[in-house]
Design a protein around this motif. Structure first.
Motif, PDB file in Angstrom:
ATOM      1  N   ARG A  58     192.717 -57.128  -9.180  1.00 40.41           N
ATOM      2  CA  ARG A  58     193.532 -56.395  -8.207  1.00 40.41           C
ATOM      3  C   ARG A  58     194.578 -57.311  -7.566  1.00 40.41           C
ATOM      4  NH1 ARG A  58     188.361 -55.041  -6.174  1.00 40.41           N
ATOM      5  NH2 ARG A  58     188.915 -56.161  -4.242  1.00 40.41           N
ATOM      6  N   GLU A  59     195.555 -56.667  -6.974  1.00 39.95           N
ATOM      7  CA  GLU A  59     196.534 -57.414  -6.189  1.00 39.95           C
ATOM      8  C   GLU A  59     195.825 -58.016  -4.975  1.00 39.95           C
ATOM      9  OE1 GLU A  59     199.767 -58.019  -6.703  1.00 39.95           O
ATOM     10  OE2 GLU A  59     199.609 -57.048  -8.675  1.00 39.95           O
ATOM     11  N   PRO A  60     196.236 -59.193  -4.517  1.00 39.66           N
ATOM     12  CA  PRO A  60     195.595 -59.790  -3.333  1.00 39.66           C
ATOM     13  C   PRO A  60     195.646 -58.845  -2.141  1.00 39.66           C
ATOM     14  CG  PRO A  60     197.045 -61.357  -4.413  1.00 39.66           C
ATOM     15  CD  PRO A  60     197.306 -60.035  -5.064  1.00 39.66           C
ATOM     16  N   ALA A  61     194.551 -58.820  -1.402  1.00 33.44           N
ATOM     17  CA  ALA A  61     194.482 -57.943  -0.230  1.00 33.44           C
ATOM     18  C   ALA A  61     195.257 -58.545   0.930  1.00 33.44           C
ATOM     19  CB  ALA A  61     193.027 -57.738   0.166  1.00 33.44           C
ATOM     20  N   ALA A  62     195.594 -57.699   1.885  1.00 31.67           N
ATOM     21  CA  ALA A  62     196.266 -58.175   3.094  1.00 31.67           C
ATOM     22  C   ALA A  62     195.331 -59.105   3.871  1.00 31.67           C
ATOM     23  CB  ALA A  62     196.661 -56.986   3.962  1.00 31.67           C
ATOM     24  N   ASP A  94     179.147 -53.001   7.622  1.00 32.16           N
ATOM     25  CA  ASP A  94     177.795 -53.562   7.546  1.00 32.16           C
ATOM     26  C   ASP A  94     177.777 -54.857   6.738  1.00 32.16           C
ATOM     27  OD1 ASP A  94     175.906 -51.426   8.799  1.00 32.16           O
ATOM     28  OD2 ASP A  94     177.333 -50.292   7.592  1.00 32.16           O
ATOM     29  N   ALA A  95     178.664 -54.984   5.756  1.00 29.97           N
ATOM     30  CA  ALA A  95     178.744 -56.218   4.960  1.00 29.97           C
ATOM     31  C   ALA A  95     180.176 -56.362   4.450  1.00 29.97           C
ATOM     32  CB  ALA A  95     177.763 -56.178   3.791  1.00 29.97           C
ATOM     33  N   TYR A  96     180.624 -57.613   4.337  1.00 28.90           N
ATOM     34  CA  TYR A  96     181.986 -57.863   3.851  1.00 28.90           C
ATOM     35  C   TYR A  96     181.994 -59.167   3.064  1.00 28.90           C
ATOM     36  CZ  TYR A  96     187.063 -58.408   3.786  1.00 28.90           C
ATOM     37  OH  TYR A  96     188.360 -58.561   3.395  1.00 28.90           O
ATOM     38  N   TRP A  97     182.618 -59.118   1.878  1.00 29.49           N
ATOM     39  CA  TRP A  97     182.793 -60.293   1.024  1.00 29.49           C
ATOM     40  C   TRP A  97     184.266 -60.721   1.108  1.00 29.49           C
ATOM     41  CZ3 TRP A  97     179.430 -56.387   0.076  1.00 29.49           C
ATOM     42  CH2 TRP A  97     178.110 -56.721  -0.293  1.00 29.49           C
ATOM     43  N   PRO A  98     184.609 -61.659   1.997  1.00 31.82           N
ATOM     44  CA  PRO A  98     186.035 -62.005   2.227  1.00 31.82           C
ATOM     45  C   PRO A  98     186.741 -62.510   0.977  1.00 31.82           C
ATOM     46  CG  PRO A  98     184.616 -62.937   3.945  1.00 31.82           C
ATOM     47  CD  PRO A  98     183.713 -62.426   2.879  1.00 31.82           C
ATOM     48  N   ASP A  99     186.041 -63.290   0.151  1.00 29.58           N
ATOM     49  CA  ASP A  99     186.696 -63.850  -1.035  1.00 29.58           C
ATOM     50  C   ASP A  99     187.028 -62.794  -2.078  1.00 29.58           C
ATOM     51  OD1 ASP A  99     186.473 -66.323   0.122  1.00 29.58           O
ATOM     52  OD2 ASP A  99     184.661 -66.898  -0.979  1.00 29.58           O
ATOM     53  N   HIS A 100     186.386 -61.650  -1.983  1.00 31.81           N
ATOM     54  CA  HIS A 100     186.609 -60.578  -2.962  1.00 31.81           C
ATOM     55  C   HIS A 100     187.293 -59.361  -2.346  1.00 31.81           C
ATOM     56  CE1 HIS A 100     183.123 -62.973  -4.288  1.00 31.81           C
ATOM     57  NE2 HIS A 100     183.521 -62.718  -5.523  1.00 31.81           N
ATOM     58  N   ALA A 101     187.442 -59.361  -1.017  1.00 30.52           N
ATOM     59  CA  ALA A 101     188.002 -58.199  -0.301  1.00 30.52           C
ATOM     60  C   ALA A 101     187.230 -56.928  -0.644  1.00 30.52           C
ATOM     61  CB  ALA A 101     189.487 -58.021  -0.627  1.00 30.52           C
ATOM     62  N   VAL A 102     185.886 -57.047  -0.580  1.00 31.32           N
ATOM     63  CA  VAL A 102     185.002 -55.902  -0.814  1.00 31.32           C
ATOM     64  C   VAL A 102     184.188 -55.664   0.453  1.00 31.32           C
ATOM     65  CG1 VAL A 102     183.011 -55.035  -2.106  1.00 31.32           C
ATOM     66  CG2 VAL A 102     184.861 -56.237  -3.306  1.00 31.32           C
ATOM     67  N   ALA A 103     184.215 -54.438   0.927  1.00 27.02           N
ATOM     68  CA  ALA A 103     183.477 -54.057   2.132  1.00 27.02           C
ATOM     69  C   ALA A 103     182.381 -53.071   1.763  1.00 27.02           C
ATOM     70  CB  ALA A 103     184.429 -53.431   3.150  1.00 27.02           C
ATOM     71  N   ARG A 118     188.302 -45.678   5.731  1.00 27.22           N
ATOM     72  CA  ARG A 118     188.241 -46.093   4.322  1.00 27.22           C
ATOM     73  C   ARG A 118     189.635 -46.100   3.689  1.00 27.22           C
ATOM     74  NH1 ARG A 118     183.863 -43.978  -0.097  1.00 27.22           N
ATOM     75  NH2 ARG A 118     184.693 -45.089  -1.901  1.00 27.22           N
ATOM     76  N   GLU A 119     190.413 -45.062   3.957  1.00 29.66           N
ATOM     77  CA  GLU A 119     191.759 -44.978   3.381  1.00 29.66           C
ATOM     78  C   GLU A 119     192.635 -46.125   3.890  1.00 29.66           C
ATOM     79  OE1 GLU A 119     193.124 -41.121   4.392  1.00 29.66           O
ATOM     80  OE2 GLU A 119     191.732 -40.080   3.027  1.00 29.66           O
ATOM     81  N   HIS A 120     192.521 -46.449   5.174  1.00 30.39           N
ATOM     82  CA  HIS A 120     193.317 -47.522   5.750  1.00 30.39           C
ATOM     83  C   HIS A 120     192.967 -48.854   5.095  1.00 30.39           C
ATOM     84  CE1 HIS A 120     195.070 -49.391   9.695  1.00 30.39           C
ATOM     85  NE2 HIS A 120     195.699 -49.782   8.620  1.00 30.39           N
ATOM     86  N   LEU A 121     191.660 -49.138   4.959  1.00 28.51           N
ATOM     87  CA  LEU A 121     191.238 -50.398   4.336  1.00 28.51           C
ATOM     88  C   LEU A 121     191.698 -50.481   2.894  1.00 28.51           C
ATOM     89  CD1 LEU A 121     187.613 -50.737   5.772  1.00 28.51           C
ATOM     90  CD2 LEU A 121     189.631 -52.078   6.410  1.00 28.51           C
ATOM     91  N   GLU A 122     191.599 -49.379   2.168  1.00 28.19           N
ATOM     92  CA  GLU A 122     191.986 -49.411   0.755  1.00 28.19           C
ATOM     93  C   GLU A 122     193.492 -49.572   0.589  1.00 28.19           C
ATOM     94  OE1 GLU A 122     190.075 -46.009  -1.006  1.00 28.19           O
ATOM     95  OE2 GLU A 122     188.194 -47.115  -1.294  1.00 28.19           O
ATOM     96  N   ARG A 123     194.267 -49.067   1.560  1.00 22.83           N
ATOM     97  CA  ARG A 123     195.716 -49.307   1.505  1.00 22.83           C
ATOM     98  C   ARG A 123     196.036 -50.790   1.694  1.00 22.83           C
ATOM     99  NH1 ARG A 123     196.219 -44.445   4.534  1.00 22.83           N
ATOM    100  NH2 ARG A 123     196.488 -45.668   6.452  1.00 22.83           N
ATOM    101  N   LEU A 124     195.148 -51.496   2.377  1.00 24.50           N
ATOM    102  CA  LEU A 124     195.326 -52.935   2.588  1.00 24.50           C
ATOM    103  C   LEU A 124     194.768 -53.752   1.427  1.00 24.50           C
ATOM    104  CD1 LEU A 124     194.317 -53.119   6.359  1.00 24.50           C
ATOM    105  CD2 LEU A 124     196.629 -53.285   5.418  1.00 24.50           C
ATOM    106  N   GLY A 125     194.267 -53.070   0.393  1.00 24.74           N
ATOM    107  CA  GLY A 125     193.749 -53.766  -0.771  1.00 24.74           C
ATOM    108  C   GLY A 125     192.281 -54.122  -0.690  1.00 24.74           C
ATOM    109  N   ILE A 126     191.548 -53.556   0.284  1.00 24.83           N
ATOM    110  CA  ILE A 126     190.117 -53.822   0.450  1.00 24.83           C
ATOM    111  C   ILE A 126     189.323 -52.683  -0.188  1.00 24.83           C
ATOM    112  CG2 ILE A 126     188.247 -54.077   2.134  1.00 24.83           C
ATOM    113  CD1 ILE A 126     190.353 -55.253   4.055  1.00 24.83           C
ATOM    114  N   THR A 127     188.451 -53.033  -1.124  1.00 26.49           N
ATOM    115  CA  THR A 127     187.591 -52.030  -1.771  1.00 26.49           C
ATOM    116  C   THR A 127     186.420 -51.720  -0.851  1.00 26.49           C
ATOM    117  OG1 THR A 127     188.163 -52.812  -3.983  1.00 26.49           O
ATOM    118  CG2 THR A 127     186.134 -51.546  -3.761  1.00 26.49           C
ATOM    119  N   VAL A 128     186.156 -50.433  -0.627  1.00 25.69           N
ATOM    120  CA  VAL A 128     185.062 -50.015   0.255  1.00 25.69           C
ATOM    121  C   VAL A 128     183.974 -49.357  -0.595  1.00 25.69           C
ATOM    122  CG1 VAL A 128     184.374 -48.627   2.238  1.00 25.69           C
ATOM    123  CG2 VAL A 128     186.666 -49.654   2.164  1.00 25.69           C
TER     124      VAL A 128
END
Length: 348
Positions: free
Chosen positions: A337-341, A266-275, A298-308
């Motif tokens: 955090r480490e940079p996201a994929a 529904d919303a995504y902040w690309p510069d912060h890797a927050v969904a 959710r688990e897949h995104l978080e493995r890529l470094g994206i906070t959900v």
């Protein structure tokens, strides 16, 4: 005793006006009025009238909607005491007025009218009033009272001294008898649009009442869910605007470069890797499978470094500022955090 004889020297000041006019046989007996006196008062041309078995209106003339409602409650509650015939007691300090009406709730269309639903007919126009009582109560429907039994009473809502079923339960009890798809749709939509409850709680009650197999109910639920999502999305936009959050990209789908889709957001902040994901699931038969899909994404995104961040319509309605704080905290923590994929962001 004649028609001009005072009811009793004992005061009834602890009762509301309507409760002084509508009394049970047991309450009258406690005031010193015998059964013979009651019979005399209720003869043709008398000063009183019997509204329901064991429930009397202590005046002649047309019955008001308020008197009818309280008569229904007294009828359904009067035998719920440990000893049959024990009169209902006045409310003590800190006790709600509806606690005089033990183990009974108004439900169905009458309850929805009390909750303020425009599409629900006023209680005075209904041929019957539905009331919820515990399953093991020995009580039968009669006159304008229809008894509905339930294993456990929901927590009552107090409206003008009347114990009323919560909106989701009242809706389920009303819908069970309705065959007009338009009326069902209007009632369900008003529940959400009027801020009475969230779609999920309504669908949960409809599922428990085994009403989701009826085509007109399923169609109304689809409209309800669409209405609920639109309202929740509007609150989400307000949260970002009113609480000074950076603008996200809205309603997008993420993909790995050259790979399969990672799912819609529904919303995504690309510069912060927050969904942010808005959970508007409704409890249906496939709820477990749908929740598993949510969890996998959710688990897949978080493995890529994206906070959900996972929010529900109810949280947005009840605690908008708190949800904004959750999102702001996730955005601020992104620098630690480490940079996201790298992912591709596409409109959904």
């Amino acid at each position: 005793m004649n028609h001009n004889t005072p009811l009793s020297p004992r005061p009834l000041r602890h009762l509301a006006d309507v409760q002084q006019r509508v009394l049970t046989t047991a309450q009258l007996r406690a005031q010193g009025v015998s059964g013979a006196d009651v019979t005399a008062q209720c003869r043709p041309g008398g000063s009183w009238q019997q509204l329901l078995p064991g429930v009397f209106l202590l005046r002649p003339g047309p019955v008001t909607a308020e008197e009818r409602l309280h008569a229904v409650l007294l009828y359904a509650a009067r035998s719920s005491a440990t000893e049959p015939g024990v009169p209902l007691q006045p409310a003590g300090p800190g006790q709600r007025p509806s606690q005089r009406y033990a183990e009974v709730l108004v439900t169905g269309l009458a309850a929805l009218a009390l909750h303020g639903f425009p599409s629900a007919p006023p209680p005075a126009s209904l041929d019957r009033v539905d009331v919820l009582v515990p399953r093991l109560r020995r009580l039968r429907s009669t006159g304008c009272v229809r008894i509905l039994r339930t294993p456990a009473l929901p927590e009552p809502v107090e409206i003008a001294g009347v114990p009323v079923a919560p909106v989701p339960r009242a809706l389920a009890d009303a819908v069970a008898d309705l065959t007009d798809a338009g009326i069902v749709r209007r009632l369900l939509t008003e529940a959400v649009r009027g801020g009475h409850c969230e779609p999920a709680s309504v669908v949960r009650e409809l599922a428990q009442a085994r009403l989701l197999s009826r085509p007109h109910v399923v169609d109304a639920v689809d409209s309800l869910l669409a209405e609920g999502r639109a309202i929740a999305e509007d609150r989400l936009y307000r949260m970002v605007a009113e609480h000074g959050l950076p603008d996200p990209v809205w309603n997008v789908e993420l993909r790995l470069p050259g790979g399969p889709p990672l799912g819609g957001l529904d919303a995504y902040w690309p510069d912060h890797a927050v969904a942010l994901e808005l959970d508007t699931r409704a409890p249906r038969h496939d709820d477990d499978a749908m929740w598993s899909e949510y969890a996998r994404k959710r688990e897949h995104l978080e493995r890529l470094g994206i906070t959900v961040v996972h929010v529900t319509p109810k949280k947005l309605r009840d605690s908008l500022a708190q949800q904004a704080t959750v999102v702001r905290t996730a955005l601020m923590a992104s620098g630690d955090r480490e940079p996201a994929a790298y992912v591709v962001v596409l409109p959904r």
